[in-house]
Write an enzyme that holds these catalytic residues in place. Structure first.
Site: not given
Ligand code: F6P
Length: 321
Positions: A10, A71, A102, A125, A127, A129, A169, A171, A186
């Site tokens: 990503g 990917r 990752d 990323t 995320d 993470d 997002m 993941r 929130a």
């Molecule tokens: O890892 C980054 C991310 O944007 C995640 O937050 C999300 O779940 C995923 O990639 C989406 O992947 P793609 O761009 O392959 O749809």
């Protein structure tokens, strides 16, 4: 020495400033910089070119990655990794810098185990993470994009006596949703790292509605898969109209914030200084922990799962019950 840079998985804001700093710093240090286009797919297909100064002129403020990304499924197979290695070998590329998450780190770790090409990986990323680092490139920009969207949704929700349910997002990781929920005030936050209690939320929010609450902001991580369930729950239990907004890929784009531009430069400079050491023969990750950059072995970084800071989780508990 020749060093190549690759962006994988990503994309995120901050990759372009990192690419620019890579080229500028390589020239400063007398290193030949190479670009690998299209992520690991391009490494397999030999989509590799020498970088020039003019390639990186005017890219610092742009989101995404001029190198593009992918990917790669093929990279799981040894025969394609071998081809990738042969491409680097033929061009005389000694070392690599990878910007990715990752999954890309694991792919490169396997590549290192196969062919011992030294590399430094930079956590990149939205995320946030990755184990071993407090910060991944692109997170600040993504959070600001979410903030802007949530502020706008608050405007329209408050005009209509509605609840907005914003899906972020991330993941498997709730970091983006958690920080966004905290910083947008929130009423409800749903992330995989926190249990929630709808019964007590119902009692609390009913009371607030009686006392004059007219609208609500809720932030839900995609990892929970609860966005539409929450919309239905709010309408059924709190009798407030609710709308879901899935922010989706908008969170990955946009001009990098000042923080991400600066982090990109620092990450890359640290990475290159490490690679410039003649005896450097490892696969490492530049991490940013407790305000300091350092290096960790790739096997350490991929050995565990990232955990969100407990203090942040504790603060957010009030949005779950
Ligand atoms: O890892 C980054 C991310 O944007 C995640 O937050 C999300 O779940 C995923 O990639 C989406 O992947 P793609 O761009 O392959 O749809």
């Amino acid at each position: 020495m020749s060093i190549a840079i690759i962006t994988s998985g990503g994309d995120c804001a901050g990759m372009n400033p990192a690419i620019k700093q890579f080229v500028d710093y390589c020239f400063l240090k007398g290193v030949t910089p190479y670009f690998i286009f299209d992520g690991l797919e391009g490494l397999i297909d030999n989509n590799i070119k020498k970088a020039k100064h003019k390639d990186v002129a005017g890219i610092l403020h742009e989101g995404g990655t001029i190198l593009r990304s992918s990917r790669s499924k093929r990279f799981y197979e040894y025969k394609y990794r071998k081809k990738a290695f042969e491409n680097l070998d033929t061009l005389g590329i000694d070392k690599l810098i990878l910007l990715g998450g990752d999954g890309s780190f694991r792919a490169l770790q396997q590549f290192f185990d196969d062919f011992q090409v030294p590399f430094v990986a930079i956590p990149s990323t939205i995320d946030n993470d990755i184990f071993g680092t407090d910060y991944c490139l692109g997170v600040d920009t993504a959070l600001n994009t979410i903030r802007l969207a949530t502020d706008s949704l608050r405007d329209t929700s408050s005009s209509f006596k509605r609840a907005c349910v914003v899906e972020t997002m991330g993941r498997g990781c709730g970091y983006l949703a958690l920080v966004s929920a905290l910083t947008s005030g929130a009423e409800i936050c749903m992330i995989p790292e926190l249990d929630y209690d709808l019964d007590s939320l119902k009692i609390k929010l009913e009371q607030q509605i009686k006392q004059g609450r007219t609208y609500m902001v809720c932030v839900v991580s995609e990892a929970t898969n609860q966005t539409y369930n929450l919309v239905n729950w709010i309408e059924k239990n709190l009798h407030i109209e609710a709308r879901a907004t899935i922010l989706g890929h908008i969170q990955r784009g946009g001009n990098p914030t000042v923080h991400d531009r600066l982090m990109a430069m620092e990450f890359v400079t640290y990475a290159l200084n490490k690679l410039l050491q003649k005896d450097y023969k490892k696969g490492s990750v530049v991490t940013y922990k407790e305000g300091k950059f350092s290096f960790q072995d790739i096997s350490y970084i991929t050995s565990s799962k990232y955990k969100i800071d407990q203090n942040l989780l504790d603060i957010a508990t009030s949005m779950t019950r």
